[in-house]
Scaffold this motif. Structure first.
Motif, short mmCIF file in Angstrom:
data_model
loop_
_atom_site.label_atom_id
_atom_site.label_comp_id
_atom_site.label_asym_id
_atom_site.label_seq_id
_atom_site.Cartn_x
_atom_site.Cartn_y
_atom_site.Cartn_z
N GLY A 75 0.83 -1.21 0.00
CA GLY A 75 0.00 0.00 0.00
C GLY A 75 0.85 1.25 0.00
N TYR A 76 1.88 1.27 0.85
CA TYR A 76 2.81 2.40 0.86
C TYR A 76 3.55 2.51 -0.47
N ASN A 77 3.92 1.36 -1.01
CA ASN A 77 4.63 1.34 -2.29
C ASN A 77 3.78 1.95 -3.40
N ARG A 78 2.53 1.56 -3.44
CA ARG A 78 1.61 2.10 -4.45
C ARG A 78 1.36 3.59 -4.21
N PHE A 79 1.27 3.99 -2.93
CA PHE A 79 1.06 5.41 -2.63
C PHE A 79 2.21 6.25 -3.15
N ILE A 80 3.45 5.80 -2.93
CA ILE A 80 4.63 6.52 -3.43
C ILE A 80 4.60 6.60 -4.95
N HIS A 81 4.23 5.49 -5.60
CA HIS A 81 4.17 5.45 -7.05
C HIS A 81 3.14 6.45 -7.58
N PHE A 82 1.95 6.44 -6.99
CA PHE A 82 0.90 7.34 -7.44
C PHE A 82 1.26 8.80 -7.17
N ALA A 83 1.84 9.07 -6.00
CA ALA A 83 2.21 10.45 -5.65
C ALA A 83 3.27 10.97 -6.60
N CYS A 84 4.28 10.13 -6.92
CA CYS A 84 5.33 10.55 -7.85
C CYS A 84 4.76 10.78 -9.24
N GLY A 85 3.81 9.95 -9.66
CA GLY A 85 3.18 10.14 -10.96
C GLY A 85 2.42 11.46 -11.02
N GLN A 86 1.75 11.81 -9.94
CA GLN A 86 1.01 13.07 -9.91
C GLN A 86 1.96 14.27 -9.90
N LEU A 87 3.04 14.16 -9.14
CA LEU A 87 4.04 15.23 -9.13
C LEU A 87 4.71 15.37 -10.50
N LEU A 88 4.96 14.24 -11.16
CA LEU A 88 5.57 14.26 -12.49
C LEU A 88 4.63 14.93 -13.49
N THR A 89 3.34 14.74 -13.33
CA THR A 89 2.36 15.40 -14.20
C THR A 89 2.43 16.91 -14.03
N VAL A 90 2.51 17.36 -12.78
CA VAL A 90 2.61 18.81 -12.50
C VAL A 90 3.92 19.36 -13.06
N ALA A 91 5.03 18.62 -12.84
CA ALA A 91 6.33 19.08 -13.34
C ALA A 91 6.34 19.15 -14.86
N SER A 92 5.71 18.19 -15.52
CA SER A 92 5.66 18.19 -16.99
C SER A 92 4.84 19.36 -17.51
N THR A 156 9.93 13.66 -24.15
CA THR A 156 8.68 14.34 -24.52
C THR A 156 7.60 13.32 -24.89
N ILE A 157 7.87 12.45 -25.86
CA ILE A 157 6.89 11.46 -26.27
C ILE A 157 6.79 10.33 -25.25
N GLY A 158 7.94 9.84 -24.78
CA GLY A 158 7.95 8.71 -23.84
C GLY A 158 7.26 9.02 -22.52
N LEU A 159 7.57 10.17 -21.92
CA LEU A 159 6.95 10.52 -20.65
C LEU A 159 5.46 10.80 -20.81
N THR A 160 5.08 11.41 -21.93
CA THR A 160 3.66 11.63 -22.20
C THR A 160 2.92 10.30 -22.26
N PHE A 161 3.54 9.32 -22.94
CA PHE A 161 2.95 7.98 -23.02
C PHE A 161 2.81 7.35 -21.64
N MET A 162 3.87 7.45 -20.83
CA MET A 162 3.84 6.85 -19.49
C MET A 162 2.82 7.53 -18.59
N LEU A 163 2.71 8.84 -18.68
CA LEU A 163 1.73 9.56 -17.86
C LEU A 163 0.31 9.21 -18.30
N ALA A 164 0.09 9.11 -19.61
CA ALA A 164 -1.25 8.79 -20.12
C ALA A 164 -1.67 7.39 -19.68
N THR A 165 -0.80 6.41 -19.86
CA THR A 165 -1.15 5.04 -19.47
C THR A 165 -1.24 4.90 -17.95
N GLY A 166 -0.38 5.64 -17.23
CA GLY A 166 -0.43 5.60 -15.78
C GLY A 166 -1.74 6.16 -15.24
N TRP A 167 -2.18 7.27 -15.78
CA TRP A 167 -3.45 7.86 -15.34
C TRP A 167 -4.63 6.97 -15.73
#
Length: 247
Positions: A75-92, A156-167
């Motif tokens: 659960g903590y592992n998934r929380f860190i993963h989701f939080a980092c994904g959300q922060l990466l979205t803001v940074a992008s 640019t393309i790779g991170l957009t793909f990862m963010l889209a599939t992650g969300w």
């Protein structure tokens, strides 16, 4: 007769050759602080996403050390993963904004000038340089053509793909009708189901891992062998050239 102030001298170990080398070195300011901050924040977030993503896909046997009621490791592992994904979205999003308001080099990440003959000529020269065929690298203020192409496709393309599939994967847990579901839930249906989406997202992680290894190797190699600074440029923002030849 007035006494003049002595001119500041270099340390005693400076030779005439050292002084000549200093005279030929020049530097230019390339990367503004938001670009440099984004680079290192990006590196930290991607590293955490890779580590937590690996454990989400392949939990270690040691995770079964107690009943699920008494532990929350994954659960903590998934929380860190989701939080980092959300922060990466803001940074992008912030990085895209800075491409519009920053200097010329802030926009280099988002396009590849394939319409320029000089770009192709320099691209092939860089390929020969990295293959140890060309004897001398060219000098660039921003990214060289090979690095620009790699950054565009993998970041640019790779991170957009990862963010889209992650969300899209996050939307499943957020529930039908949630904002993530309304924004990206359609992607799971487009590829077939979330299991396929998981596999695609996990495969994309390995492409990012490969890119990071090549990127780190190339940056260190160029800092040692090329005629301009690399790693320190993304810290100070200044590109330092090691000779005074025009190209």
């Amino acid at each position: 007769m007035t006494e003049t102030t002595p001119v500041q001298q270099l340390a005693d170990d400076a030779t005439a050759e050292d002084i000549d080398s200093i005279r030929t070195r020049t530097s230019v300011f390339v990367y503004e602080w938001p670009v440099r901050l984004w680079h290192w924040v990006n590196a930290a977030l991607i590293t955490l996403l890779i580590g937590t993503g690996w454990f989400i896909a392949s939990p270690l046997p040691s995770m079964d050390f107690a009943e699920a009621t008494f532990q929350f490791v994954m659960g903590y592992n998934r929380f860190i993963h989701f939080a980092c994904g959300q922060l990466l979205t803001v940074a992008s999003a912030a990085r895209i904004y800075w491409a519009f308001v920053g200097n010329h080099h802030a926009r280099q990440l988002f396009y590849v000038p394939v319409w320029r003959k000089t770009w192709w000529h320099e691209m092939f020269h860089e390929l020969k340089w990295y293959a140890f065929i060309a004897k001398t690298p060219k000098k660039y203020v921003g990214h060289n053509p090979l690095a620009q192409m790699a950054m565009f496709f993998f970041m640019t393309i790779g991170l957009t793909f990862m963010l889209a599939t992650g969300w899209a994967l996050y939307a499943e847990g957020a529930g039908q009708g949630s904002l993530p579901d309304l924004a990206m839930g359609w992607l799971a249906a487009l590829v077939g189901n979330t299991q396929i989406l998981h596999s695609i997202h996990h495969l994309g992680m390995w492409f990012i891992v490969i890119f990071m290894m090549i990127h780190i190797y190339a940056a260190i190699r160029e800092d040692i062998m090329s005629r301009q600074s690399m790693v320190s440029t993304m810290i100070s923002g200044h590109r330092t050239f090691k000779d005074d030849l025009p190209e």
